[in-house]
Scaffold this active site. Structure first.
Site, PDB file in Angstrom:
ATOM      1  N   ASP A   9       0.585  -0.454  -0.701  1.00  0.00           N
ATOM      2  CA  ASP A   9       2.013  -0.179  -0.520  1.00  0.00           C
ATOM      3  C   ASP A   9       2.690  -0.357  -1.886  1.00  0.00           C
ATOM      4  O   ASP A   9       2.500  -1.367  -2.557  1.00  0.00           O
ATOM      5  CB  ASP A   9       2.586  -1.172   0.500  1.00  0.00           C
ATOM      6  N   ASP A 107       5.023   5.771   0.581  1.00  0.00           N
ATOM      7  CA  ASP A 107       4.495   4.785  -0.381  1.00  0.00           C
ATOM      8  C   ASP A 107       3.390   3.899   0.179  1.00  0.00           C
ATOM      9  O   ASP A 107       3.084   2.864  -0.390  1.00  0.00           O
ATOM     10  CB  ASP A 107       5.642   3.937  -0.944  1.00  0.00           C
ATOM     11  N   GLU A 108       2.778   4.335   1.275  1.00  0.00           N
ATOM     12  CA  GLU A 108       1.844   3.448   1.960  1.00  0.00           C
ATOM     13  C   GLU A 108       0.639   4.228   2.484  1.00  0.00           C
ATOM     14  O   GLU A 108       0.799   5.314   3.022  1.00  0.00           O
ATOM     15  CB  GLU A 108       2.630   2.856   3.134  1.00  0.00           C
TER      16      GLU A 108
HETATM   17  P1  TTP Z   1       8.871  -0.129   2.019  1.00  0.00           P
HETATM   18  O1  TTP Z   1       7.461  -0.057   1.505  1.00  0.00           O
HETATM   19  O2  TTP Z   1       9.114  -0.757   3.326  1.00  0.00           O
HETATM   20  O3  TTP Z   1       9.775  -0.916   0.968  1.00  0.00           O
HETATM   21  P2  TTP Z   1       9.780  -0.902  -0.601  1.00  0.00           P
HETATM   22  O4  TTP Z   1       8.629  -0.130  -1.155  1.00  0.00           O
HETATM   23  O5  TTP Z   1      11.136  -0.463  -1.087  1.00  0.00           O
HETATM   24  O6  TTP Z   1       9.645  -2.438  -0.963  1.00  0.00           O
HETATM   25  P3  TTP Z   1       8.381  -3.381  -0.813  1.00  0.00           P
HETATM   26  O7  TTP Z   1       7.275  -2.530  -0.250  1.00  0.00           O
HETATM   27  O8  TTP Z   1       8.087  -3.888  -2.195  1.00  0.00           O
HETATM   28  O9  TTP Z   1       8.823  -4.477   0.100  1.00  0.00           O
HETATM   29  O10 TTP Z   1       9.489   1.323   2.074  1.00  0.00           O
HETATM   30  C1  TTP Z   1       9.136   2.328   1.144  1.00  0.00           C
HETATM   31  C2  TTP Z   1      10.343   3.203   0.819  1.00  0.00           C
HETATM   32  O11 TTP Z   1      10.863   3.774   2.009  1.00  0.00           O
HETATM   33  C3  TTP Z   1      11.491   2.410   0.196  1.00  0.00           C
HETATM   34  O12 TTP Z   1      11.378   2.306  -1.208  1.00  0.00           O
HETATM   35  C4  TTP Z   1      12.686   3.197   0.629  1.00  0.00           C
HETATM   36  C5  TTP Z   1      12.291   3.824   1.944  1.00  0.00           C
HETATM   37  N1  TTP Z   1      12.921   3.085   3.053  1.00  0.00           N
HETATM   38  C6  TTP Z   1      14.128   3.552   3.552  1.00  0.00           C
HETATM   39  O13 TTP Z   1      14.665   4.564   3.098  1.00  0.00           O
HETATM   40  N2  TTP Z   1      14.726   2.847   4.561  1.00  0.00           N
HETATM   41  C7  TTP Z   1      14.190   1.710   5.090  1.00  0.00           C
HETATM   42  O14 TTP Z   1      14.763   1.086   6.001  1.00  0.00           O
HETATM   43  C8  TTP Z   1      12.911   1.247   4.561  1.00  0.00           C
HETATM   44  C9  TTP Z   1      12.275  -0.006   5.111  1.00  0.00           C
HETATM   45  C10 TTP Z   1      12.340   1.969   3.555  1.00  0.00           C
HETATM   46 MG    MG Z   2       6.701  -0.354  -0.415  1.00  0.00          MG
END
Ligand code: TTP
Ligand code: MG
Length: 343
Positions: A9, A107-108
């Site tokens: 991720d 992103d995962e």
């Molecule tokens: P995540 O992987 O949940 O979050 P992140 O990458 O920003 O942070 P981290 O993994 O370090 O905790 O989500 C990936 C992307 O998806 C995030 O950058 C933005 C988008 N996203 C949204 O638009 N709305 C949301 O509620 C979430 C959780 C994520």
């Molecule tokens: Mg992330």
């Protein structure tokens, strides 16, 4: 056979890309999302960097609250086209590491690394993957490795940011038990609240509940929770599932004809469908609105576009037209509305 699953991720994905594109932002709190309009803005935070998280800002929070928490943060609009391009490049790298991969969102992703035969080897692969992404894209990520998807994902969460954590089968129990119930995938805020109400806060305590008790409380999901609390998860890593359609529906608490209520809920459905669309890089051509009346009579109305689209404005406009037709053609109380899009 014992599997070896890797989960990756990206760290604070949208915000990290913005940092990369604007190096002078580095070290400052960055919030990506709706326009805060000096604290009056509507809409939510998509994500923020770790500096902004120090102020309590989180994904999904109203942008007005984020502004109130840190008015000096750098607020940026969501440049989804850019993030999608970066995501594609990252996933091209990820895919090279195993023929069995599953892209979960922008992103995962998961990789099945069972062929590595040992967790030590898999760890080396994880390190190499992180390094390659950093060298090519200048972005940090976090990797979790475990005997199944649930453990791998939870390991990632614990190792964030820019970390790598391996949980071997014989470490699963001690890894899981001290964690909070809401660290377990499948336990959302509502489920957690119900469990806390009966004094259950940690996974160790959750394990005291029988499978039938959890099933009684939460239905089928309850059985999954029982298994996951014990580190059991047989879900395979499924190579790029072809998504055929995306949809949502909501049943009103009381049957209604109130247009404000109906359109209000419909906005929520539209946003959720759109979010999933973006996450899956999905294009739609046919938009279908579903309407169920008080007597369970269910009708659908559809519109097919000339070309596939990913445009929220188009989706919103066409879907609302269809919904309006339902409201104009009769006066029956409505029980449920839904929206489905397909290619
Ligand atoms: P995540 O992987 O949940 O979050 P992140 O990458 O920003 O942070 P981290 O993994 O370090 O905790 O989500 C990936 C992307 O998806 C995030 O950058 C933005 C988008 N996203 C949204 O638009 N709305 C949301 O509620 C979430 C959780 C994520
Ligand atoms: Mg992330």
């Amino acid at each position: 056979m014992e599997r070896i699953i890797l989960h990756i991720d990206m760290d604070y994905f949208f915000a990290q890309i913005e940092e990369r594109e604007n190096p002078h932002f580095k070290g400052k709190p960055i919030v990506v999302g709706a326009d805060p309009k000096g604290g009056k803005g509507r809409g939510v935070v998509s994500t923020c960097n770790y500096e902004a998280r120090k102020y309590g800002i989180r994904s999904g929070m109203p942008i007005s609250k984020a502004y109130w928490l840190c008015p000096d943060a750098i607020f940026l609009p969501v440049n989804i086209e850019l993030y999608q391009k970066v995501s594609e490049k990252i996933m091209e790298i990820v895919k090279k590491y195993s023929p069995t991969y599953e892209i979960v969102s922008l992103d995962e992703a998961y990789l099945d690394l069972t062929d590595c035969k040992s967790f030590e080897k898999a760890k080396k692969v994880g390190e190499k993957l992180k390094r390659e992404i950093f060298e090519k894209e200048k972005l940090t990520s976090t990797v979790g490795i475990g005997p199944n998807k649930t453990i791998a994902k939870m390991a990632t969460e614990k190792a964030k940011p820019n970390g790598l954590l391996v949980i071997k089968p014989n470490q699963v129990k001690e890894f899981l038990e001290p964690l909070d119930i809401d660290d377990l995938p499948g336990i959302g805020p509502k489920t957690a609240e119900k469990l806390r109400a009966i004094g259950i806060n940690k996974i160790k305590e959750l394990k005291k509940l029988s499978k039938s008790k959890l099933k009684e409380m939460f239905g089928k999901v309850g059985e999954r929770i029982w298994e996951r609390a014990r580190g059991i998860d047989e879900e395979p890593v499924e190579s790029e599932e072809v998504i055929k359609s995306i949809g949502r529906q909501i049943t009103f608490e009381k049957d209604t004809r109130n247009p404000r209520l109906i359109f209000g809920i419909f906005e929520k459905i539209l946003k959720e469908v759109y979010q999933e669309l973006v996450e899956n890089n999905f294009f739609f051509r046919t938009i279908t609105v579903i309407c169920r009346y008080q007597n369970f009579e269910t009708h659908t109305k559809s519109k097919t576009l000339k070309q596939p689209s990913q445009d929220f404005i188009v989706l919103k406009k066409e879907a609302k037209k269809l919904l309006l037709k339902f409201l104009l053609e009769n006066k029956k109380p409505i029980r449920l509305i839904g929206l489905r899009v397909k290619i």
